[in-house]
Design a protein around this motif. Structure first.
Motif, mmCIF file in Angstrom:
data_model
loop_
_atom_site.group_PDB
_atom_site.id
_atom_site.type_symbol
_atom_site.label_atom_id
_atom_site.label_comp_id
_atom_site.label_asym_id
_atom_site.label_seq_id
_atom_site.Cartn_x
_atom_site.Cartn_y
_atom_site.Cartn_z
ATOM 1 N N GLN A 144 0.841 -1.187 0.000
ATOM 2 C CA GLN A 144 0.000 0.000 0.000
ATOM 3 C C GLN A 144 0.881 1.244 0.000
ATOM 4 O O GLN A 144 1.948 1.266 0.639
ATOM 5 C CB GLN A 144 -0.911 0.010 1.229
ATOM 6 C CG GLN A 144 -1.935 1.140 1.220
ATOM 7 C CD GLN A 144 -2.891 1.063 2.402
ATOM 8 O OE1 GLN A 144 -2.913 0.082 3.142
ATOM 9 N NE2 GLN A 144 -3.687 2.101 2.597
ATOM 10 N N LEU A 145 0.445 2.262 -0.729
ATOM 11 C CA LEU A 145 1.179 3.520 -0.796
ATOM 12 C C LEU A 145 0.453 4.547 0.062
ATOM 13 O O LEU A 145 -0.688 4.901 -0.226
ATOM 14 C CB LEU A 145 1.287 4.000 -2.240
ATOM 15 C CG LEU A 145 2.151 5.247 -2.496
ATOM 16 C CD1 LEU A 145 3.606 4.961 -2.163
ATOM 17 C CD2 LEU A 145 2.029 5.693 -3.949
ATOM 18 N N LEU A 146 1.095 4.982 1.129
ATOM 19 C CA LEU A 146 0.489 5.927 2.063
ATOM 20 C C LEU A 146 1.098 7.308 1.875
ATOM 21 O O LEU A 146 2.300 7.437 1.646
ATOM 22 C CB LEU A 146 0.708 5.458 3.505
ATOM 23 C CG LEU A 146 0.175 4.065 3.849
ATOM 24 C CD1 LEU A 146 0.605 3.666 5.258
ATOM 25 C CD2 LEU A 146 -1.340 4.023 3.724
ATOM 26 N N SER A 147 0.266 8.343 1.995
ATOM 27 C CA SER A 147 0.748 9.702 1.782
ATOM 28 C C SER A 147 0.259 10.624 2.887
ATOM 29 O O SER A 147 -0.873 10.510 3.358
ATOM 30 C CB SER A 147 0.272 10.231 0.424
ATOM 31 O OG SER A 147 0.627 11.600 0.281
ATOM 32 N N ASP A 148 1.142 11.534 3.299
ATOM 33 C CA ASP A 148 0.756 12.546 4.281
ATOM 34 C C ASP A 148 0.586 13.914 3.624
ATOM 35 O O ASP A 148 0.500 14.932 4.297
ATOM 36 C CB ASP A 148 1.803 12.627 5.398
ATOM 37 C CG ASP A 148 3.193 13.002 4.888
ATOM 38 O OD1 ASP A 148 3.321 13.317 3.689
ATOM 39 O OD2 ASP A 148 4.143 12.985 5.685
ATOM 40 N N GLY A 149 0.522 13.930 2.293
ATOM 41 C CA GLY A 149 0.359 15.180 1.561
ATOM 42 C C GLY A 149 1.664 15.770 1.060
ATOM 43 O O GLY A 149 1.670 16.549 0.116
ATOM 44 N N ARG A 150 2.773 15.409 1.697
ATOM 45 C CA ARG A 150 4.081 15.905 1.254
ATOM 46 C C ARG A 150 4.965 14.779 0.743
ATOM 47 O O ARG A 150 5.791 14.983 -0.130
ATOM 48 C CB ARG A 150 4.788 16.627 2.396
ATOM 49 C CG ARG A 150 4.037 17.830 2.937
ATOM 50 C CD ARG A 150 4.849 18.581 3.960
ATOM 51 N NE ARG A 150 6.012 19.200 3.362
ATOM 52 C CZ ARG A 150 6.948 19.856 4.048
ATOM 53 N NH1 ARG A 150 6.848 19.941 5.354
ATOM 54 N NH2 ARG A 150 7.978 20.385 3.438
ATOM 55 N N THR A 151 4.808 13.599 1.338
ATOM 56 C CA THR A 151 5.591 12.442 0.922
ATOM 57 C C THR A 151 4.662 11.243 0.770
ATOM 58 O O THR A 151 3.519 11.262 1.213
ATOM 59 C CB THR A 151 6.680 12.089 1.964
ATOM 60 O OG1 THR A 151 6.042 11.721 3.195
ATOM 61 C CG2 THR A 151 7.611 13.266 2.201
ATOM 62 N N ALA A 152 5.171 10.199 0.134
ATOM 63 C CA ALA A 152 4.438 8.939 0.007
ATOM 64 C C ALA A 152 5.387 7.811 0.371
ATOM 65 O O ALA A 152 6.545 7.811 -0.053
ATOM 66 C CB ALA A 152 3.903 8.764 -1.411
ATOM 67 N N GLN A 153 4.908 6.864 1.179
ATOM 68 C CA GLN A 153 5.763 5.778 1.634
ATOM 69 C C GLN A 153 5.063 4.436 1.425
ATOM 70 O O GLN A 153 3.838 4.343 1.445
ATOM 71 C CB GLN A 153 6.105 5.925 3.127
ATOM 72 C CG GLN A 153 6.686 7.257 3.532
ATOM 73 C CD GLN A 153 5.629 8.278 3.885
ATOM 74 O OE1 GLN A 153 4.564 7.938 4.361
ATOM 75 N NE2 GLN A 153 5.927 9.532 3.611
ATOM 76 N N SER A 154 5.877 3.399 1.252
ATOM 77 C CA SER A 154 5.335 2.057 1.129
ATOM 78 C C SER A 154 6.327 1.043 1.679
ATOM 79 O O SER A 154 7.535 1.204 1.534
ATOM 80 C CB SER A 154 5.026 1.723 -0.335
ATOM 81 O OG SER A 154 4.471 0.422 -0.447
ATOM 82 N N ALA A 155 5.787 0.020 2.334
ATOM 83 C CA ALA A 155 6.577 -1.149 2.718
ATOM 84 C C ALA A 155 6.259 -2.223 1.688
ATOM 85 O O ALA A 155 5.174 -2.808 1.687
ATOM 86 C CB ALA A 155 6.202 -1.620 4.122
ATOM 87 N N LEU A 156 7.192 -2.446 0.777
ATOM 88 C CA LEU A 156 6.968 -3.368 -0.343
ATOM 89 C C LEU A 156 7.379 -4.778 0.058
ATOM 90 O O LEU A 156 8.529 -5.028 0.432
ATOM 91 C CB LEU A 156 7.786 -2.924 -1.556
ATOM 92 C CG LEU A 156 7.482 -1.521 -2.111
ATOM 93 C CD1 LEU A 156 8.549 -1.109 -3.104
ATOM 94 C CD2 LEU A 156 6.115 -1.498 -2.756
ATOM 95 N N ALA A 157 6.447 -5.715 -0.023
ATOM 96 C CA ALA A 157 6.743 -7.116 0.286
ATOM 97 C C ALA A 157 7.201 -7.806 -0.993
ATOM 98 O O ALA A 157 6.521 -7.758 -2.023
ATOM 99 C CB ALA A 157 5.505 -7.806 0.845
ATOM 100 N N CYS A 158 8.366 -8.441 -0.931
ATOM 101 C CA CYS A 158 8.931 -9.122 -2.093
ATOM 102 C C CYS A 158 8.371 -10.540 -2.183
ATOM 103 O O CYS A 158 8.496 -11.329 -1.233
ATOM 104 C CB CYS A 158 10.447 -9.164 -1.976
ATOM 105 S SG CYS A 158 11.253 -10.007 -3.347
ATOM 106 N N SER A 159 7.778 -10.868 -3.311
ATOM 107 C CA SER A 159 7.180 -12.194 -3.489
ATOM 108 C C SER A 159 8.238 -13.283 -3.623
ATOM 109 O O SER A 159 7.950 -14.462 -3.424
ATOM 110 C CB SER A 159 6.281 -12.199 -4.732
ATOM 111 O OG SER A 159 7.040 -11.873 -5.893
ATOM 112 N N TYR A 160 9.487 -12.909 -3.933
ATOM 113 C CA TYR A 160 10.563 -13.869 -4.162
ATOM 114 C C TYR A 160 11.310 -14.196 -2.874
ATOM 115 O O TYR A 160 11.560 -15.351 -2.547
ATOM 116 C CB TYR A 160 11.514 -13.299 -5.213
ATOM 117 C CG TYR A 160 12.755 -14.109 -5.500
ATOM 118 C CD1 TYR A 160 12.712 -15.491 -5.643
ATOM 119 C CD2 TYR A 160 13.987 -13.474 -5.645
ATOM 120 C CE1 TYR A 160 13.864 -16.226 -5.918
ATOM 121 C CE2 TYR A 160 15.140 -14.195 -5.922
ATOM 122 C CZ TYR A 160 15.072 -15.571 -6.049
ATOM 123 O OH TYR A 160 16.212 -16.288 -6.318
#
Length: 267
Positions: A119-135
């Motif tokens: 999921q891509l979360l944003s606070d209006g100034r930045t956007a962050q994500s914890a990307l889970a690797c399927s491999y």
């Protein structure tokens, strides 16, 4: 820098978000501006016919987030074997059924397509994500600086542990997302892999994304390589807005082939 089309067509909330990425605007000042415009606090105006028309020309549908789209991702390679080169990946951003932004990142590591998503979360100034690797089942953290419309270039930091590495080294690097015009993520898969850190080669990638080749794309290709490989005087791996701004200004001035075709049809 806010472009003229954005200033002419944005809602108050869109304008507020864009300004807030560069300046700390007091809430009292924003409330006063809302009051002068006859808007209730926290309630954006209903889209006008003009706004709907401009959104249509941008290719946006009602409710679509302006970050949604397909991007080519470019970052320095983490592999010791490919040290000094760049790695090309693909990114897709879309809103799910709950209107939450989702992001997926895919790259080709030694003939294996490795995909990460979250999921891509944003606070209006930045956007962050914890990307889970399927491999590998590892987490890779992505921190992006929100650009202004039309979000042709997004910059930030990717961090995690090197996938094909005996020591699983912790690593972090700058990353750039370049919007693809008129294509799907699947169309870019063939372009994923390693690339020499050469501005002319990056320029070719820009052309493949639908940007017209001219003097600006030559400068942008070199600028991208310089940005990705620039050393940090602070000892931190960071992506500063002041370093991203010149690249944003250049790419936003380069018309895409899709835009040129649409312009011809309007005339």
């Amino acid at each position: 820098m806010l472009t003229a089309p954005f200033l002419a067509s944005s809602s108050f909330d869109e304008f507020q978000d864009a300004i807030s990425t560069h300046f700390a605007v007091p809430e009292t000042a924003l409330s006063a501006l809302r009051s002068e415009a006859g808007l209730r606090s926290g309630s954006p105006p209903a889209p006008t016919v003009v706004e709907s028309s401009v959104a249509g020309r941008r290719g946006l549908h009602p409710g679509e987030h302006w970050l949604e789209g397909v991007y080519l991702a470019i970052s320095p390679a983490w592999s010791r074997v490919e040290a000094g080169r760049l790695i090309i990946g693909t990114v897709a951003i879309h809103a799910d059924t709950m209107q939450r932004l989702q992001i997926s990142y895919s790259e080709n590591l030694f003939n294996r397509q490795v995909r990460m998503s979250g999921q891509l979360l944003s606070d209006g100034r930045t956007a962050q994500s914890a990307l889970a690797c399927s491999y590998t089942q590892r987490l890779f953290l992505l921190a992006l600086n929100l650009p202004t419309l039309p979000a042709n270039l997004i910059g930030g930091i990717l961090s995690g542990a090197a996938v094909h590495d005996p020591d699983a080294r912790a690593a972090a690097c700058r990353i750039l997302l370049l919007r693809a015009h008129g294509g799907q993520a699947e169309d870019l898969v063939a372009r994923t892999g390693y690339l020499d850190a050469d501005g002319a080669l990056v320029e070719s990638e820009l052309a493949a994304l639908g940007y017209r080749r001219d003097a600006a794309t030559v400068a942008l290709g070199s600028g991208i390589v310089d940005f990705l490989n620039a050393p940090s005087s602070s000892g931190l791996c960071e992506a500063k807005l002041k370093d991203l701004a010149p690249l944003e200004r250049i790419i936003d001035r380069i018309p895409s082939s899709e835009f040129l075709q649409k312009s011809a049809s309007w005339h």
